[in-house]
Design a protein around this motif. Structure first.
Motif, PDB file in Angstrom:
ATOM      1  N   GLU A  21       0.872  -1.374  -0.305  1.00 48.88           N
ATOM      2  CA  GLU A  21       0.098   0.412  -0.154  1.00 48.88           C
ATOM      3  C   GLU A  21       0.637   1.138  -0.096  1.00 48.88           C
ATOM      4  N   ILE A  80      -1.116   6.821   5.223  1.00 53.63           N
ATOM      5  CA  ILE A  80      -2.803   6.691   4.826  1.00 53.63           C
ATOM      6  C   ILE A  80      -3.032   5.745   6.507  1.00 53.63           C
ATOM      7  N   HIS A  83      -3.973   8.402  11.164  1.00 53.29           N
ATOM      8  CA  HIS A  83      -5.058  10.201  10.948  1.00 53.29           C
ATOM      9  C   HIS A  83      -5.315  10.210  11.584  1.00 53.29           C
ATOM     10  N   GLY A 150     -14.398   2.401   3.865  1.00 53.66           N
ATOM     11  CA  GLY A 150     -13.727   3.633   3.544  1.00 53.66           C
ATOM     12  C   GLY A 150     -12.207   2.992   3.395  1.00 53.66           C
ATOM     13  N   SER A 151     -11.207   4.785   3.230  1.00 54.65           N
ATOM     14  CA  SER A 151     -10.003   4.033   2.864  1.00 54.65           C
ATOM     15  C   SER A 151      -9.237   3.212   4.312  1.00 54.65           C
ATOM     16  N   ILE A 152      -8.334   2.981   3.268  1.00 56.57           N
ATOM     17  CA  ILE A 152      -7.730   1.375   4.560  1.00 56.57           C
ATOM     18  C   ILE A 152      -7.241   2.005   5.624  1.00 56.57           C
ATOM     19  N   ASN A 153      -7.185   0.511   6.861  1.00 57.11           N
ATOM     20  CA  ASN A 153      -7.144   1.035   8.093  1.00 57.11           C
ATOM     21  C   ASN A 153      -6.914  -0.439   8.544  1.00 57.11           C
ATOM     22  N   GLN A 191      -8.207  -6.257  -3.828  1.00 54.93           N
ATOM     23  CA  GLN A 191      -7.594  -5.351  -3.828  1.00 54.93           C
ATOM     24  C   GLN A 191      -6.069  -5.512  -4.077  1.00 54.93           C
TER      25      GLN A 191
END
Ligand SMILES: N[C@@H](CCC(=O)N[C@@H](CS)C(=O)NCC(=O)O)C(=O)O
Length: 203
Positions: A21, A80, A83, A150-153, A191
């Motif tokens: 990523e 990413i 945050h 949503g955005s990767i975590n 992904q």
């Protein structure tokens, strides 16, 4: 830098996904290793003997999945994974904790299965199977939550890595009755970073 992992470790898989990523794969060499080796010389730099373990160029090292995610995310901007969400959003933290619980429990389950059959505890096997059934059923109900889409975590990665253990635990047949989770897993599986991190267990 070198990342030590085994092809079967779900935690090492998570860190490999993070590396892809973050597009750090040209800076970090993957070293496939074995754990639980008596007198392994690696114990001098990695006393716990656990993987994933990141050996830095100065000879020191870092272990533990959440710590590694923070370290790698901080290494190359933009961040990413780190945050603020993981510090203050207790709804997110609870999802991450439950996904980690599923993975930690399934890891105990595998360790038990891999022991000689006369040493296996039916009580532990049943306990971990029951935990996995409860948690996968819970995730099937909440998997449309934006935090899991949503955005990767890290919560998504713990959940994905746990579900992927169906490849190693025959009795972990979580897809039955969990159609939402099945769709979610298949989307994660497609992904690019998840695909790039894939390794067959046999080679
Ligand atoms: N809390 C650690 C768990 C890592 C872990 O349990 N790794 C296993 C492989 S899946 C291991 O290294 N086992 C070898 C041993 O226990 O000696 C993390 O989040 O990275």
């Amino acid at each position: 830098m070198k990342l030590y992992g085994t092809k079967t470790s779900p935690y090492a898989r998570i860190i490999r996904i993070v590396i892809f990523e973050k597009k750090l794969n040209d800076q970090i060499e993957f070293i496939w290793t074995k754990t639980r080796v008596p007198d392994d010389p690696m114990y001098t730099i990695n006393p716990s003997g656990r993987v994933p373990f990141l050996l830095l160029d100065d000879g020191t090292g870092i272990e533990d999945t959440p710590v590694l995610v923070q370290f790698l995310d901080n290494l190359k901007k933009p961040r990413i994974f780190v945050h603020g969400l993981e510090y203050f959003d207790f709804q997110y933290l609870q999802i991450e904790a439950k996904a980690r619980s599923l993975l930690d429990g399934a890891s105990v389950w595998i360790r038990e299965i891999r022991r000689p059959s006369n040493e296996q505890s039916p009580t532990i096997l049943q306990h971990e199977q029951n935990r996995a059934i409860r948690l996968t059923s819970y995730f099937d109900k909440i998997v449309s939550d934006p935090l899991l889409n949503g955005s990767i975590n890290l919560a998504q990665l713990y959940l994905f890595a746990a579900l992927d253990l169906e490849r190693r635990i025959q009795a972990f047949s979580w897809r039955r009755g969990n159609a939402n989770l099945t769709t979610w897993y298949e989307r994660m599986e497609s992904q690019p970073s998840v695909k790039a991190s894939w390794q067959p267990y046999s080679s």
